[in-house]
Design an enzyme around this catalytic site. Structure first.
Site, short mmCIF file in Angstrom:
data_model
loop_
_atom_site.label_atom_id
_atom_site.label_comp_id
_atom_site.label_asym_id
_atom_site.label_seq_id
_atom_site.Cartn_x
_atom_site.Cartn_y
_atom_site.Cartn_z
N ASP A 10 -39.61 -37.64 -33.25
CA ASP A 10 -40.68 -37.77 -34.25
C ASP A 10 -42.07 -37.75 -33.63
O ASP A 10 -43.00 -38.38 -34.15
CB ASP A 10 -40.51 -39.07 -35.07
CG ASP A 10 -39.12 -39.19 -35.66
OD1 ASP A 10 -38.63 -38.16 -36.16
OD2 ASP A 10 -38.54 -40.28 -35.63
N LYS A 42 -43.37 -32.59 -32.90
CA LYS A 42 -43.04 -31.31 -32.26
C LYS A 42 -43.14 -30.16 -33.24
O LYS A 42 -43.57 -29.06 -32.88
CB LYS A 42 -41.62 -31.36 -31.67
CG LYS A 42 -41.47 -32.37 -30.55
CD LYS A 42 -40.05 -32.42 -30.03
CE LYS A 42 -39.04 -32.96 -30.99
NZ LYS A 42 -39.18 -34.38 -31.34
N GLY A 91 -35.85 -33.60 -37.92
CA GLY A 91 -36.67 -33.40 -39.11
C GLY A 91 -38.05 -32.98 -38.68
O GLY A 91 -38.85 -33.82 -38.29
N HIS A 92 -38.30 -31.69 -38.66
CA HIS A 92 -39.58 -31.19 -38.16
C HIS A 92 -40.49 -30.82 -39.34
O HIS A 92 -40.10 -30.02 -40.19
CB HIS A 92 -39.36 -30.01 -37.22
CG HIS A 92 -38.68 -30.42 -35.95
ND1 HIS A 92 -38.25 -29.55 -35.00
CD2 HIS A 92 -38.39 -31.65 -35.48
CE1 HIS A 92 -37.69 -30.23 -34.00
NE2 HIS A 92 -37.77 -31.51 -34.27
N THR A 93 -41.67 -31.42 -39.35
CA THR A 93 -42.59 -31.16 -40.45
C THR A 93 -43.61 -30.12 -40.03
O THR A 93 -44.23 -30.23 -38.97
CB THR A 93 -43.31 -32.47 -40.86
OG1 THR A 93 -42.32 -33.44 -41.14
CG2 THR A 93 -44.19 -32.27 -42.09
N THR A 147 -28.32 -40.91 -37.99
CA THR A 147 -28.90 -40.31 -39.20
C THR A 147 -27.80 -40.01 -40.23
O THR A 147 -28.11 -39.56 -41.34
CB THR A 147 -29.63 -39.00 -38.86
OG1 THR A 147 -28.68 -38.13 -38.23
CG2 THR A 147 -30.80 -39.25 -37.93
N ARG A 205 -12.89 -30.21 -27.23
CA ARG A 205 -12.29 -28.88 -27.43
C ARG A 205 -11.49 -28.77 -28.73
O ARG A 205 -10.47 -28.10 -28.81
CB ARG A 205 -11.46 -28.49 -26.21
CG ARG A 205 -12.37 -28.21 -25.03
CD ARG A 205 -11.79 -28.50 -23.70
NE ARG A 205 -11.47 -29.89 -23.55
CZ ARG A 205 -10.93 -30.42 -22.48
NH1 ARG A 205 -10.63 -29.65 -21.46
NH2 ARG A 205 -10.67 -31.70 -22.40
N GLN A 237 -35.27 -34.21 -31.32
CA GLN A 237 -35.20 -35.59 -30.86
C GLN A 237 -36.15 -35.80 -29.66
O GLN A 237 -37.15 -35.10 -29.57
CB GLN A 237 -33.75 -36.01 -30.50
CG GLN A 237 -32.83 -36.13 -31.70
CD GLN A 237 -32.28 -34.81 -32.18
OE1 GLN A 237 -31.85 -33.99 -31.40
NE2 GLN A 237 -32.27 -34.60 -33.47
N THR A 264 -35.63 -37.37 -41.99
CA THR A 264 -34.25 -37.06 -42.36
C THR A 264 -33.65 -38.15 -43.24
O THR A 264 -32.91 -37.87 -44.18
CB THR A 264 -33.40 -36.87 -41.08
OG1 THR A 264 -34.03 -35.85 -40.31
CG2 THR A 264 -31.97 -36.48 -41.38
N THR A 265 -33.97 -39.41 -42.95
CA THR A 265 -33.28 -40.51 -43.64
C THR A 265 -34.20 -41.35 -44.51
O THR A 265 -33.72 -42.15 -45.31
CB THR A 265 -32.64 -41.46 -42.61
OG1 THR A 265 -33.69 -41.94 -41.75
CG2 THR A 265 -31.58 -40.77 -41.78
N ARG A 301 -51.22 -37.51 -33.12
CA ARG A 301 -51.52 -38.65 -34.00
C ARG A 301 -52.56 -39.62 -33.41
O ARG A 301 -52.52 -40.82 -33.69
CB ARG A 301 -50.23 -39.38 -34.37
CG ARG A 301 -49.14 -38.42 -34.87
CD ARG A 301 -48.31 -38.97 -35.98
NE ARG A 301 -49.02 -38.93 -37.26
CZ ARG A 301 -48.51 -39.38 -38.40
NH1 ARG A 301 -47.30 -39.89 -38.45
NH2 ARG A 301 -49.20 -39.32 -39.51
N GLY A 349 -54.42 -34.30 -36.68
CA GLY A 349 -54.02 -34.26 -38.09
C GLY A 349 -52.83 -33.34 -38.24
O GLY A 349 -52.45 -32.64 -37.29
P1 IMP Z 1 -27.64 -39.23 -34.49
O1 IMP Z 1 -28.34 -38.21 -33.69
O2 IMP Z 1 -27.70 -38.99 -35.97
O3 IMP Z 1 -26.24 -39.48 -34.01
O4 IMP Z 1 -28.41 -40.63 -34.29
C1 IMP Z 1 -28.43 -41.30 -33.02
C2 IMP Z 1 -29.78 -41.96 -32.79
O5 IMP Z 1 -30.78 -40.96 -32.63
C3 IMP Z 1 -30.26 -42.83 -33.96
O6 IMP Z 1 -31.03 -43.91 -33.42
C4 IMP Z 1 -31.19 -41.90 -34.74
O7 IMP Z 1 -32.14 -42.62 -35.50
C5 IMP Z 1 -31.82 -41.13 -33.59
N1 IMP Z 1 -32.29 -39.79 -33.98
C6 IMP Z 1 -31.55 -38.68 -34.15
N2 IMP Z 1 -32.31 -37.64 -34.48
C7 IMP Z 1 -33.57 -38.09 -34.51
C8 IMP Z 1 -34.83 -37.46 -34.76
O8 IMP Z 1 -34.93 -36.25 -35.01
N3 IMP Z 1 -35.92 -38.26 -34.68
C9 IMP Z 1 -35.83 -39.57 -34.37
N4 IMP Z 1 -34.69 -40.20 -34.12
C10 IMP Z 1 -33.56 -39.47 -34.19
#
Ligand code: IMP
Length: 429
Positions: free
Chosen positions: A13, A16, A40-42, A128, A142, A224, A300-301, A331, A415
């Site tokens: 977050d 990127k 989740g790329h904005t 997520t 595998r 990530q 994403t969540t 930011r 921004g």
């Molecule tokens: P997973 O990748 O959904 O298995 O989540 C594992 C950990 O990575 C959790 O703490 C998520 O909140 C974090 N995580 C996964 N993808 C992102 C992302 O794109 N941004 C921030 N945290 C992420």
């Protein structure tokens, strides 16, 4: 062979998506190498605001190919949904390609992600819930289904799926006492995916190698962040892939010599979603105020993100893991108006001061931050487009971060839109 990587330097977050969109007009392709729909790329530009989970963030630039590499795990429903949404907004997605070697996130992966998290109770990772972890487990074990398998339903997919589903259903029913999943439903879904994705599926490893051989510029899009890396993050509170630079070579099928630049993206403060240690985490009014100003909720969540001051110990570690050639600081504008800002420059643990990021997660959880306090600034940095518009106190904060990371800052983002960007030195020639 100019490949340029944009890597998350913290816990994801970092912004990127915006940076990729800003740089993508200078390259021939933007390629994702890891993660899945957990990302989740904005992207905010003249065509609109886009939340992308699967599609690479350069998609809005005409003539720039978008490639989902072999290291990605693909949620076909999410991908197809994004393609339809982009098309409805007039964006051409015909140059979007998916590697036939990429693994597919199956319905049982999503279900198992949920069941496993529930079973972990207080020790939940806070995933997520997109099935990303279970899909990577099957890849390594595998037992995975690859995108290319979708194109041969009877010969390859059905027997592989029968084998995998028998195993998964045993787990789902006997361990988690949940209803089994139906092979027919999954095969029907796979047929639909195959039909709609077929024009986009190819051996993208070759496509990328060919582009590099023709001296075309390729932007490698990290998802990530390094501190969530399966090897280098705070295990087990990590994602299941390698967001750091090593993952890019494996996740695309390219050699390290193909990568000319590694740009690390850092927020001017820290955030983290989900469980796991975060030494510079803050609580109370400052944290809540910052979360609201910055709207720090997961793309994403929708979960509220944890907030902290900039952690320079973690950032320096991240630089070491990735060998950054430049840094992007995003930011900065969020800190406008704070009376003072803090930077974590060391940790205090067991009566000792340390300046290294511990690999032991229990030790990391015991680390207390050692802060340096910097005076804040009242004049805005928001929307600044040149260094001369940055107030002196903000600039000395930026310079101190640069010194602590040990890598020059090449871009400052002020921004969400493309224009709100200061390119101190050009990232891609
Ligand atoms: P997973 O990748 O959904 O298995 O989540 C594992 C950990 O990575 C959790 O703490 C998520 O909140 C974090 N995580 C996964 N993808 C992102 C992302 O794109 N941004 C921030 N945290 C992420």
């Amino acid at each position: 062979m100019p490949g340029y990587a944009v890597i998350g330097g913290q816990w994801g977050d970092e912004g990127k998506g915006k940076i990729i969109d800003f740089l993508a007009g200078r390259v021939d392709a933007v390629v994702r190498y890891g993660g899945g729909s957990n990302a989740g790329h904005t992207v905010v530009n003249d065509k609109g605001t886009f939340q992308l989970h699967m599609v690479p963030s350069g998609i809005c630039w005409p003539g720039v190919a978008g490639i989902i590499g072999n290291g990605v795990v693909v949620d076909a429903d999410v991908l197809l949904g994004e393609l339809s949404e982009l098309n409805s907004q007039g964006i051409d997605t015909s140059a979007l390609y998916v590697s036939e070697r990429a693994h597919v996130i199956m319905p049982y992966h999503v279900l198992l992600d949920e069941l496993e998290e529930k079973a972990r109770g207080d020790a939940a990772i806070g995933t997520t819930g997109r099935g990303v972890g279970p899909a990577y487990v099957d890849k390594t074990g595998r037992m995975g289904i690859r995108v290319g398998d979708l194109l041969d339903i009877e010969g390859t997919l059905r027997p592989r799926l029968e084998q995998a589903l028998a195993f998964k259903n045993a787990l789902i029913t006997k361990v988690y006492e949940h209803e089994p999943l139906s092979i027919k439903d999954i095969l029907d879904k796979c047929s639909e995916w195959a039909e709609r994705l077929a024009p986009h599926i190819q051996a993208t490893e070759q496509t990328i190698q060919d582009l590099l051989a023709q001296d075309k510029a390729v932007l490698l899009e990290g998802a990530q962040g390094t501190l969530l890396d399966i090897d280098h993050g705070s295990y087990p509170y990590v994602t299941s892939s390698s967001p750091s630079i090593g993952g890019a070579c494996v996740g695309l099928g390219i050699p390290p010599q193909a990568i000319s630049g590694v740009v690390g993206v850092f927020k001017a403060y820290s955030t983290r979603v989900g469980g796991g240690p975060m030494p510079s985490e803050i609580f109370g009014d400052t944290a809540e105020g910052l979360r609201e100003i910055a709207h720090e909720y997961g793309t994403t969540t929708g979960r509220p993100r944890r907030i902290g001051w900039f952690d320079a110990v973690a950032a320096r570690y991240s630089n070491q893991v990735n060998g950054m050639t430049g840094v992007v600081l995003t930011r900065l504008d969020i800190l406008d108006g704070f009376p003072s800002v803090k930077v974590c420059v060391g940790y205090q643990v067991n009566g000792k001061a340390i300046d290294r990021f511990p690999s032991n997660t229990s030790l990391l959880a015991q680390c207390e931050p050692i802060y340096e306090e910097h005076p804040g600034w009242t004049e805005p940095t928001a929307s600044a487009t040149g260094i001369s518009q940055i107030p002196a106190n903000a600039m000395s904060y930026v310079r101190r971060i640069e010194e602590l990371i040990g890598c020059p800052i090449q871009i400052i983002s002020t921004g969400p839109s493309r224009e709100e960007t200061i390119e101190v030195t050009r990232v891609i020639p």
